[in-house]
Design a protein around this motif. Structure first.
Motif, PDB file in Angstrom:
ATOM      1  N   TYR A  22       1.353  -5.716  -9.098  1.00  0.00           N
ATOM      2  CA  TYR A  22       1.206  -5.746 -10.553  1.00  0.00           C
ATOM      3  C   TYR A  22       2.224  -6.702 -11.173  1.00  0.00           C
ATOM      4  CZ  TYR A  22       0.497  -4.126 -15.302  1.00  0.00           C
ATOM      5  OH  TYR A  22       0.215  -4.074 -16.636  1.00  0.00           O
ATOM      6  N   ASP A  23       3.480  -6.639 -10.685  1.00  0.00           N
ATOM      7  CA  ASP A  23       4.554  -7.426 -11.294  1.00  0.00           C
ATOM      8  C   ASP A  23       4.470  -8.908 -10.916  1.00  0.00           C
ATOM      9  OD1 ASP A  23       6.307  -5.113 -12.362  1.00  0.00           O
ATOM     10  OD2 ASP A  23       5.902  -4.575 -10.296  1.00  0.00           O
ATOM     11  N   GLN A  27      -1.718   6.126  -2.276  1.00  0.00           N
ATOM     12  CA  GLN A  27      -1.067   4.916  -2.784  1.00  0.00           C
ATOM     13  C   GLN A  27      -0.544   5.164  -4.194  1.00  0.00           C
ATOM     14  OE1 GLN A  27      -0.649   1.806  -1.302  1.00  0.00           O
ATOM     15  NE2 GLN A  27      -1.436   2.676   0.605  1.00  0.00           N
ATOM     16  N   GLN A  38      -0.051   2.903  -6.416  1.00  0.00           N
ATOM     17  CA  GLN A  38      -0.825   2.135  -7.401  1.00  0.00           C
ATOM     18  C   GLN A  38      -2.088   2.876  -7.813  1.00  0.00           C
ATOM     19  OE1 GLN A  38       0.396   0.918  -4.546  1.00  0.00           O
ATOM     20  NE2 GLN A  38       1.038  -1.205  -4.719  1.00  0.00           N
ATOM     21  N   ARG A  54       9.508   1.855  -9.617  1.00  0.00           N
ATOM     22  CA  ARG A  54       8.962   0.624 -10.203  1.00  0.00           C
ATOM     23  C   ARG A  54       7.727   0.924 -11.051  1.00  0.00           C
ATOM     24  NH1 ARG A  54      10.068  -4.151 -10.475  1.00  0.00           N
ATOM     25  NH2 ARG A  54      11.903  -3.755  -9.213  1.00  0.00           N
ATOM     26  N   ARG A  62       7.323   0.555 -15.121  1.00  0.00           N
ATOM     27  CA  ARG A  62       6.248  -0.206 -15.768  1.00  0.00           C
ATOM     28  C   ARG A  62       5.488   0.674 -16.763  1.00  0.00           C
ATOM     29  NH1 ARG A  62       1.063  -1.024 -15.207  1.00  0.00           N
ATOM     30  NH2 ARG A  62       0.708   0.140 -13.287  1.00  0.00           N
TER      31      ARG A  62
END
Lengths: 296, 519
Positions: free
Chosen positions: A250-251, B233, B235, B255, B259
Motif C-alpha cells: 500500500y505504501d 493476511q 492487508q 504499519r 495508515r
C-alpha cells in the motif's frame, strides 16, 4: 575420431547464434539479458549503493533522486533491483554449472555402462525427482544454512536429475552408432569414448537444458528468498524484495512490483532463448545428420 | 478516583477495602453512562491468528482475543495501574504483608451454572501452582506458600515472605478463574464466568460468542453477539475494515494501524505494550566486556527503530518498563539516546581489537518483519563505528531453541510484564535471576540479581521503594545485557468509526463487554 577443428566449431557456433538472433523474440531476450548482466556487474561504477540507508526517505515513491523509489530503510530500490540481478544471475549460473557438472557425468556413466551402474544411478535420479525441487532445496538449506553458496548448491542439486536423464538418453542413442563403435575398435578407453566421442556430440540438448534450467534456477532462488530461506539480508535479492515489498504494497507499490517485473522478464528471456536454441539445434541436426566426429 | 486511591494508599497502605469499595462504586456507576453512548448488535472482529486453546492461564498472544471475554480475573487494573475489584469484591493485605484475604463477589455463576465460591478459587490456585498445569501463571505463584478457605466467600493466600503490595495485586489480576468442573478439559472447552459464552468455533476460520445472560456486571455485555474471523493476511483484514466487512481489527500490524489512523479510523493502544530489547549474551565473545556492552546503550537509534519497525506507534525507552510501570523513568531515554561519539569512546575504553569487536553475529527472527528491518538498521549503524557483522537469520523452532538455550550473541526480542511490579521483568528469559537460559548460573551479573531482590523486599510506598527502583534502573543500564529500544503494542485495536466503548486491559487483551455501536 579426429577432434573437431576449433575453426569449424567456432563457425558452427556462430551459425547457431545467427539463427537464434534471427528470431525477433530471442534477439530481444538476448539484448535484455546482456543489458541486465552488464548493469549488474558494473552498477558499482555507476555510484549505486544498495545498502545506503536514507532515514528521511523511507518508502518514497519514484523521484529524480530515487527513480524506483525507496524501501522501508530508505534504500534505493533501483540499486537493489540491479544488485539483485547480480545475486540472481550468479546464483543461477553457478547452480546450472553445478547441476551439469554432476548430472552429465552421471548420465554418461549410467548410459554407457548400463547394468547395475545404470540401475543404481537412475534410482538416485528417481529419488531426487520424487522430491519436489523446492522441498529438496529447503531441506538442503536447513542443513547448509542461509548463504549464497548454500542457495547455489541447493538450486544446483535440484537440476542434477534433468541433466543426468538428458545425458543418459543421448548416450543410449549414440552408443551403438558406427562412429562410436569405430573409436572403440581402435582401442579407445571407456572414458575416452564417453568424454571425447559421445559427449561432444551430445551438447545440443545439454546446452538447451542449461539455458532453460537457468530460468528455473532464477525462479527457485527467488522462491527460496520469498519463503525466507534465501540469501540473508542486507544482500539484495529479487525474491527477498518481493517478500518484504508485499508488506508495504500500500505504501510503496514499486517496492514489490519492480523486482517482480525484473524477475519475470529475466525468466521469460531465458525461456525464450532456450526455445529458440532448441529449435535451431534441432533444425541443424535435421539438416546435417552426421555426427561431428564422422564429419571431421 | 485517582485522588481517592492515592489518599487511601497514603493513610492505610495495606488495607484496600475502602478504596476497593469506592472503585467498585465508580466502576458500576460508569455503566449507565456507557449504555447511553453505545448500543448492542453483532460485533465483527478480525484477528490474524486462531487461538491456541481455551485455557486462560496460557497467555499466548493468540489467546488474548478470548481470555477476558470468556473469563474474569480476581481483580482488574485500570489503564493507569490502579487495582479494581472484579470476582474478588475486596482484598485485605495482612499487616505483615505475608497474606492477603479475598472476599469473593456473591451471585457469580459460571457458564455451566455452577457458583463461584472459595473452593472454586482454591481449585484454580491448585492448578496454577502445578508446574505441569499452571502455564504462565505458575511462575507468578512462586511467592505463594499455600491458601486457606476461610468460608464459602472468603479465601486467604499465604506468602512465603512479606510481599510488596503491587506484587500481590499483580498476582490477583493475573489469576483468571476457571469453573472447577471444567479445569480438566479447559484446553478444549471454555469454562468461565465471563461476559460471553462460546457458541461456535470453526478452527482456523471463525469463533462466535454470545452474551452470557447471567453475567454479573449489570447491563453488560453491550453487544449480544461477537463474531471473530481469522484472517491470514493483515492487508485482507485491513481491507475488510475499510469495506465495512468487520468492525474491529485486533492484533494487526503497526504499519496498517498507522495508515488506518491517518485515514481517520480510531486506533487504541493499551497500557500493556511489550518492550523491544536488544538481548545480549554477555557470556560470549566481545560481549563479555562491560564497556563494549555499555556502548550499545548509545548505539541504538531508537527513534528510527520505532519508526521503521513499528510505524512510530510506541515510545522510545532505555529501560524495560511501560509508562504505566512504577519504575518507569523517561529520563533514561534522554540520557542514553543515540550518540555515536559516546559509543566510540566506550568502544575505545573496552580495549578490544577491531577483529574482536567484529567477532559476533546478530541473530534475527526472520519471520518477523520489524525485527528484520531494525536488525538491518543496527547492522548499518554498527558499520559507522567500524563494526561489521553478519545477520544470522532464524525462525520457528530453530530461533526459539537458540533464544531459550542461549545459542546467540545478540538478538532483538520483545518482552512482556513490563507494566507491572518491576521484578516481574525477571519472568522474561534474558532477565531471569535464576535458571537464566541465556546467561546461565551462576548469574554473571550478581549486582542485577541483588537489585531485583532489593525491589522484592522493599515494602511500602515511601521513598525507599523509589530508591530501590532507581537502583534497579541504574544497574540495568550498567549491566547492559538487555538494551531496550521501544515499546510496541501487539494488541493494537483499530475500529470502525461506528464502534465505541472499549475497556482497555492491563495486558492489552481484547475486552468486548462494554463495546458496542455508537447511538
Amino acid at each position: 575420431m579426429t577432434p573437431v577443428l576449433p575453426s569449424a566449431a567456432l563457425a558452427s557456433a556462430a551459425r547457431v547464434v545467427r539463427r537464434v538472433l534471427a528470431q525477433p523474440a530471442a534477439a530481444v531476450s538476448v539484448a535484455f539479458l546482456l543489458a541486465i548482466t552488464v548493469l549488474a556487474f558494473t552498477a558499482g561504477l555507476l555510484g549505486l549503493d544498495p545498502l545506503e540507508q536514507d532515514m528521511l526517505a523511507m518508502l518514497e515513491g519514484p523521484s529524480a533522486a530515487y527513480p524506483f523509489g525507496t524501501d522501508e530503510l530508505g534504500r534505493d530500490i533501483l540499486a537493489r533491483v540491479i544488485f539483485g540481478a547480480r545475486t540472481s544471475l550468479t546464483t543461477a549460473a553457478g547452480a546450472v554449472l553445478l547441476a551439469a557438472a554432476i548430472g552429465v557425468p552421471m548420465g554418461l556413466v549410467a548410459g554407457f555402462f548400463g547394468g547395475w551402474r545404470d540401475v543404481a544411478l537412475m534410482r538416485v535420479v528417481d529419488l531426487m525427482l520424487a522430491l519436489p525441487g523446492i522441498m529438496l532445496a529447503l531441506a538442503l538449506i536447513a542443513v547448509l544454512g542461509r548463504s549464497q553458496s548454500a542457495a547455489l548448491v541447493a538450486v544446483g542439486l535440484t537440476g542434477v536429475p534433468t541433466f543426468a536423464r538428458v545425458a543418459r538418453a543421448q548416450v543410449l542413442s549414440l552408443r551403438k552408432r558406427d562412429f562410436v563403435t569405430a573409436v572403440e575398435a581402435f582401442g579407445a578407453t571407456s572414458s575416452y569414448s564417453m568424454f571425447r566421442t559421445i559427449l561432444p556430440n551430445s551438447w545440443s540438448p545439454i546446452l538447451t537444458q542449461m539455458v532453460v534450467l537457468s530460468s528455473v534456477a532464477i525462479l527457485l532462488e527467488a522462491a527460496l528468498a520469498f519463503l525466507g530461506v534465501g540469501i540473508p539480508p542486507p544482500t539484495p535479492s529479487w525474491g527477498e524484495m518481493l517478500r518484504t515489498g508485499k508488506e508495504y504494497l500500500y505504501d510503496a507499490p514499486t517496492y514489490a512490483v519492480l523486482p517482480g517485473v525484473a524477475l519475470t522478464l529475466t525468466i521469460l528471456s531465458f525461456d525464450t532463448i532456450g526455445r529458440a536454441l532448441s529449435s535451431v539445434l534441432e533444425g541443424r541436426d535435421t539438416a546435417v545428420p552426421q555426427p561431428r566426429a564422422e564429419r571431421a | 478516583m485517582k485522588t481517592v486511591l492515592s489518599t487511601v494508599r497514603g493513610v492505610t497502605r495495606r488495607t484496600l477495602l475502602g478504596s476497593v469499595a469506592a472503585g467498585a462504586a465508580l466502576a458500576l456507576s460508569a455503566t449507565p453512562l456507557l449504555a447511553q453512548q453505545v448500543q448492542g448488535g453483532t460485533l465483527r472482529v478480525a484477528v490474524l491468528a486462531d487461538i491456541a486453546n481455551f485455557d486462560p492461564h496460557q497467555f499466548s498472544f493468540v489467546n488474548a482475543t478470548l481470555i477476558k471475554n470468556l473469563y474474569d480475573s480476581l481483580i482488574e487494573y485500570t489503564p493507569d495501574g490502579r487495582a479494581m475489584p472484579s470476582l474478588a469484591e475486596s482484598w485485605t493485605v495482612a499487616p505483615d504483608a505475608k497474606s492477603v484475604t479475598l472476599k469473593l463477589r456473591g451471585g457469580v455463576k459460571f457458564h455451566s451454572g455452577g457458583t463461584l465460591d472459595a473452593e472454586a478459587v482454591a481449585a484454580n490456585f491448585k492448578k496454577a501452582s502445578d508446574p505441569r498445569l499452571g502455564k504462565n501463571l505458575f511462575p507468578t505463584m512462586s511467592i505463594v506458600q499455600d491458601w486457606t478457605v476461610v468460608d464459602p466467600s472468603t479465601i486467604r493466600l499465604n506468602f512465603k515472605n512479606p510481599v510488596p503490595e503491587r506484587q500481590i495485586t499483580d498476582l490477583l489480576q493475573f489469576t483468571t478463574i476457571i469453573d472447577p468442573a471444567g479445569i480438566e478439559t479447559v484446553e478444549q472447552r471454555p469454562a468461565g464466568s465471563g461476559a460471553y459464552t462460546l457458541a461456535e468455533r470453526v478452527v482456523g476460520q471463525r469463533i462466535r460468542l454470545t452474551a452470557n445472560p447471567n453475567y454479573w456486571r449489570p447491563n453488560e455485555p453491550v453487544s449480544k453477539e461477537v463474531v471473530i474471523t481469522i484472517f491470514s493476511q493483515d492487508q485482507a483484514a485491513t481491507a475488510a475494515l475499510e469495506s465495512g466487512g468487520v468492525d474491529v481489527i485486533y492484533g494487526g500490524t503497526a504499519r496498517s494501524a498507522s495508515r488506518l489512523k491517518a485515514a481517520g479510523y480510531p486506533v487504541l493502544d493499551g497500557p500493556g505494550p511489550l518492550v523491544q530489547v536488544f538481548r545480549i549474551n554477555s557470556t560470549r565473545g566481545p560481549f563479555r566486556n562491560a564497556k563494549f556492552r555499555e556502548a550499545f546503550n548509545f548505539l541504538m537509534d531508537r527513534e528510527n527503530i520505532l519508526r521503521i519497525g513499528y510505524a512510530g506507534l510506541g515510545q522510545v525507552v532505555a529501560l524495560p518498563w511501560a509508562p504505566s510501570s512504577p519504575a518507569h523513568d523517561p529520563g533514561y531515554a534522554r540520557t542514553y539516546g543515540f550518540n555515536l561519539d559516546k559509543a566510540r569512546e566506550l568502544l575505545r575504553q573496552s580495549g578490544l581489537s577491531p577483529a574482536e569487536m567484529n567477532d559476533w553475529k546478530l541473530t534475527v527472527n526472520a519471520g518477523d518483519q520489524p525485527s528484520v528491518a531494525i536488525s538491518q538498521l543496527v547492522q548499518q549503524t554498527l558499520r559507522r563505528v567500524n563494526i561489521t557483522i553478519e545477520l544470522d537469520m532464524k525462525e520457528g523452532s530453530e530461533l526459539v531453541n537458540s533464544m531459550l538455550e542461549g545459542r546467540f550473541d545478540a538478538l532483538f526480542g520483545g518482552i512482556g510484564n513490563i507494566q507491572k511490579f518491576p521484578s516481574r521483568v525477571a519472568t522474561n528469559s534474558i532477565y531471569r535471576t535464576a535458571n537464566n537460559p541465556v546467561l546461565k548460573d551462576p548469574h554473571p551479573h550478581p549486582e542485577y540479581v541483588d537489585a531485583i531482590r532489593r525491589v522484592d523486599t522493599t515494602l511500602g510506598s515511601g521513598p525507599e521503594v523509589k530508591a530501590a527502583y532507581d537502583h534497579l534502573n541504574r544497574t540495568l543500564i550498567q549491566a547492559a545485557f538487555g538494551i531496550p529500544t521501544n515499546t510496541y503494542d501487539q494488541g493494537i485495536i483499530v475500529t470502525a468509526k461506528t464502534v465505541a466503548g472499549f475497556t482497555l486491559d492491563m495486558d492489552n487483551m481484547l475486552v468486548l463487554r462494554t463495546t458496542g455501536f455508537r447511538r
